[in-house]
Design a protein around this motif. Sequence first.
Motif, PDB file in Angstrom:
ATOM      1  N   LEU A   1       0.873  -1.238   0.082  1.00 34.18           N
ATOM      2  CA  LEU A   1       0.015   0.005  -0.127  1.00 34.18           C
ATOM      3  C   LEU A   1       0.927   1.199  -0.004  1.00 34.18           C
ATOM      4  N   GLU A   2       2.034   1.311   0.607  1.00 36.84           N
ATOM      5  CA  GLU A   2       2.835   2.511   0.718  1.00 36.84           C
ATOM      6  C   GLU A   2       3.485   2.538  -0.724  1.00 36.84           C
ATOM      7  N   ASP A   3       4.080   1.520  -1.459  1.00 38.83           N
ATOM      8  CA  ASP A   3       4.478   1.707  -2.735  1.00 38.83           C
ATOM      9  C   ASP A   3       3.527   2.232  -3.668  1.00 38.83           C
ATOM     10  N   LEU A   4       2.180   1.743  -3.537  1.00 45.15           N
ATOM     11  CA  LEU A   4       1.149   2.158  -4.331  1.00 45.15           C
ATOM     12  C   LEU A   4       0.914   3.611  -4.342  1.00 45.15           C
ATOM     13  N   ASP A   5       0.720   4.099  -2.639  1.00 45.27           N
ATOM     14  CA  ASP A   5       0.557   5.506  -2.509  1.00 45.27           C
ATOM     15  C   ASP A   5       1.612   6.552  -3.083  1.00 45.27           C
ATOM     16  N   GLY A   6       2.800   5.903  -3.065  1.00 45.45           N
ATOM     17  CA  GLY A   6       3.970   6.858  -3.610  1.00 45.45           C
ATOM     18  C   GLY A   6       3.897   6.818  -4.979  1.00 45.45           C
ATOM     19  N   SER A   7       3.547   5.858  -5.532  1.00 43.66           N
ATOM     20  CA  SER A   7       3.180   5.967  -7.272  1.00 43.66           C
ATOM     21  C   SER A   7       2.281   7.160  -7.655  1.00 43.66           C
ATOM     22  N   LEU A   8       1.143   6.822  -6.788  1.00 44.09           N
ATOM     23  CA  LEU A   8       0.000   7.637  -7.038  1.00 44.09           C
ATOM     24  C   LEU A   8       0.323   9.267  -6.730  1.00 44.09           C
ATOM     25  N   GLN A   9       1.272   9.481  -5.793  1.00 46.20           N
ATOM     26  CA  GLN A   9       1.780  10.695  -5.381  1.00 46.20           C
ATOM     27  C   GLN A   9       2.435  11.256  -6.651  1.00 46.20           C
ATOM     28  N   LEU A  10       3.320  10.551  -7.196  1.00 42.80           N
ATOM     29  CA  LEU A  10       4.143  11.002  -8.396  1.00 42.80           C
ATOM     30  C   LEU A  10       3.030  11.206  -9.444  1.00 42.80           C
ATOM     31  N   ILE A  11       2.194  10.553  -9.647  1.00 44.78           N
ATOM     32  CA  ILE A  11       1.264  10.652 -11.006  1.00 44.78           C
ATOM     33  C   ILE A  11       0.619  12.194 -10.683  1.00 44.78           C
ATOM     34  N   GLU A  12       0.185  12.549  -9.260  1.00 44.96           N
ATOM     35  CA  GLU A  12      -0.240  13.797  -9.269  1.00 44.96           C
ATOM     36  C   GLU A  12       0.857  14.891  -9.267  1.00 44.96           C
ATOM     37  N   GLU A  13       1.877  14.473  -8.623  1.00 45.46           N
ATOM     38  CA  GLU A  13       2.635  15.927  -8.288  1.00 45.46           C
ATOM     39  C   GLU A  13       3.698  15.927  -9.659  1.00 45.46           C
TER      40      GLU A  13
ATOM     41  N   ARG B   1      -1.799  20.105 -14.933  1.00 43.57           N
ATOM     42  CA  ARG B   1      -2.562  19.998 -16.326  1.00 43.57           C
ATOM     43  C   ARG B   1      -3.806  19.159 -16.055  1.00 43.57           C
ATOM     44  N   PRO B   2      -4.534  19.097 -17.139  1.00 49.71           N
ATOM     45  CA  PRO B   2      -6.006  18.277 -17.106  1.00 49.71           C
ATOM     46  C   PRO B   2      -5.614  16.793 -17.429  1.00 49.71           C
ATOM     47  N   PHE B   3      -4.508  16.722 -18.314  1.00 51.75           N
ATOM     48  CA  PHE B   3      -4.055  15.223 -18.520  1.00 51.75           C
ATOM     49  C   PHE B   3      -2.650  15.390 -18.626  1.00 51.75           C
ATOM     50  N   ILE B   4      -1.894  14.046 -18.594  1.00 52.82           N
ATOM     51  CA  ILE B   4      -0.645  14.007 -18.777  1.00 52.82           C
ATOM     52  C   ILE B   4       0.110  14.855 -19.569  1.00 52.82           C
ATOM     53  N   ALA B   5      -0.211  14.724 -20.582  1.00 49.79           N
ATOM     54  CA  ALA B   5       0.472  15.424 -21.907  1.00 49.79           C
ATOM     55  C   ALA B   5       0.054  16.797 -22.178  1.00 49.79           C
TER      56      ALA B   5
ATOM     57  N   LEU C   1      -6.335  13.674  -8.244  1.00 49.12           N
ATOM     58  CA  LEU C   1      -6.527  12.354  -8.746  1.00 49.12           C
ATOM     59  C   LEU C   1      -8.078  11.897  -9.052  1.00 49.12           C
ATOM     60  N   SER C   2      -9.016  12.411  -8.393  1.00 47.60           N
ATOM     61  CA  SER C   2     -10.194  12.085  -8.617  1.00 47.60           C
ATOM     62  C   SER C   2     -10.611  13.047  -9.739  1.00 47.60           C
ATOM     63  N   GLY C   3     -10.305  14.333  -9.857  1.00 43.23           N
ATOM     64  CA  GLY C   3     -10.758  15.077 -11.085  1.00 43.23           C
ATOM     65  C   GLY C   3     -10.306  14.699 -12.209  1.00 43.23           C
ATOM     66  N   TRP C   4      -8.985  14.122 -12.279  1.00 44.97           N
ATOM     67  CA  TRP C   4      -8.417  13.500 -13.488  1.00 44.97           C
ATOM     68  C   TRP C   4      -9.103  12.451 -14.051  1.00 44.97           C
ATOM     69  N   ARG C   5      -9.426  11.451 -12.993  1.00 45.18           N
ATOM     70  CA  ARG C   5     -10.271  10.308 -13.244  1.00 45.18           C
ATOM     71  C   ARG C   5     -11.641  10.846 -14.027  1.00 45.18           C
ATOM     72  N   ASN C   6     -12.238  11.614 -13.482  1.00 49.39           N
ATOM     73  CA  ASN C   6     -13.503  11.931 -14.115  1.00 49.39           C
ATOM     74  C   ASN C   6     -13.303  12.667 -15.334  1.00 49.39           C
ATOM     75  N   ARG C   7     -12.178  13.380 -15.683  1.00 51.74           N
ATOM     76  CA  ARG C   7     -11.990  13.836 -16.986  1.00 51.74           C
ATOM     77  C   ARG C   7     -11.463  12.818 -17.944  1.00 51.74           C
ATOM     78  N   VAL C   8     -10.666  11.795 -17.514  1.00 53.73           N
ATOM     79  CA  VAL C   8     -10.614  10.535 -18.447  1.00 53.73           C
ATOM     80  C   VAL C   8     -11.827   9.733 -18.739  1.00 53.73           C
ATOM     81  N   ARG C   9     -12.757   9.664 -17.672  1.00 57.34           N
ATOM     82  CA  ARG C   9     -13.786   9.054 -17.834  1.00 57.34           C
ATOM     83  C   ARG C   9     -14.888   9.470 -19.115  1.00 57.34           C
TER      84      ARG C   9
END
Length: 241
Positions: free
Chosen positions: A137-149, A155-159, A191-199
């Motif tokens: 769970l700690e490793d996953l949390d670190g990855s999610l934090q990197l996606i955000e930060e 940006r609205p999306f990654i690119a 992350l939640s806002g990004w998920r909603n935009r992707v969906r």
Amino acid sequence: MALELYLDLFSQPARSVYIFAKINNIKFDFKKITLFAGEQYGEEYGKINMMRKVPAMRDGEFHLAESIAIMMYLSEKFQTPDHWYPTDIQKRARVNEYLSWQHTAVRMHGTRVFWLRLMIPKMLGEEVPKDKMAAALEDLDGSLQLIEEKFLQDRPFIAGDDISLADLVAIVEIMQPVGSGLVVFEKRPKLSGWRNRVRAAIGPELFDEAHQIILSAQEMVKSMDGSTLQPFKPKILRLFL
């Protein structure tokens, strides 16, 4: 011969290819490969993909494995909209940066959490040590934090302003631990806002259809035959425990 895609929507990479082909109106024959029944180890599938994984593609006599390679191939062959894999050198570099990073980060960590929380205890009957679960769970949390930060920032999306292959690959991987019952988005508004935009960019109907199986995983395992995984138990435990 029609384009053939060999898929099991339980698989994150298979979902990304499925969504990409569907949203871009690429016609294909859906060849279902049921992973938990071991169909990837059948003789005929070995002729399609000797790596014994999904997804795989057959386009006439041309066979291709690996989801990212498949989506890049489809993008070029069918000239999909530029935002998926931008021609702009810096936007494409952003996509490539994420795709290069994610294999040993969010993909690995999300998959591990899914197996530790759901498949290993429910299908294999093995108790997961608390320290192993906490570390995963700690490793996953670190990855999610990197996606955000790092990858999203402001940006609205990654690119940039539009969805790309990077966002598609990211969302299917993050939805995997969600399928195990893990609360992922609630305490992460960015992350939640990004998920909603992707969906929304994919289309809610297609997004929900592609993820229906994984989001039903907790119910599905109750009726699944765990004996099908027993031959692979030593390997699974080595990988995740």
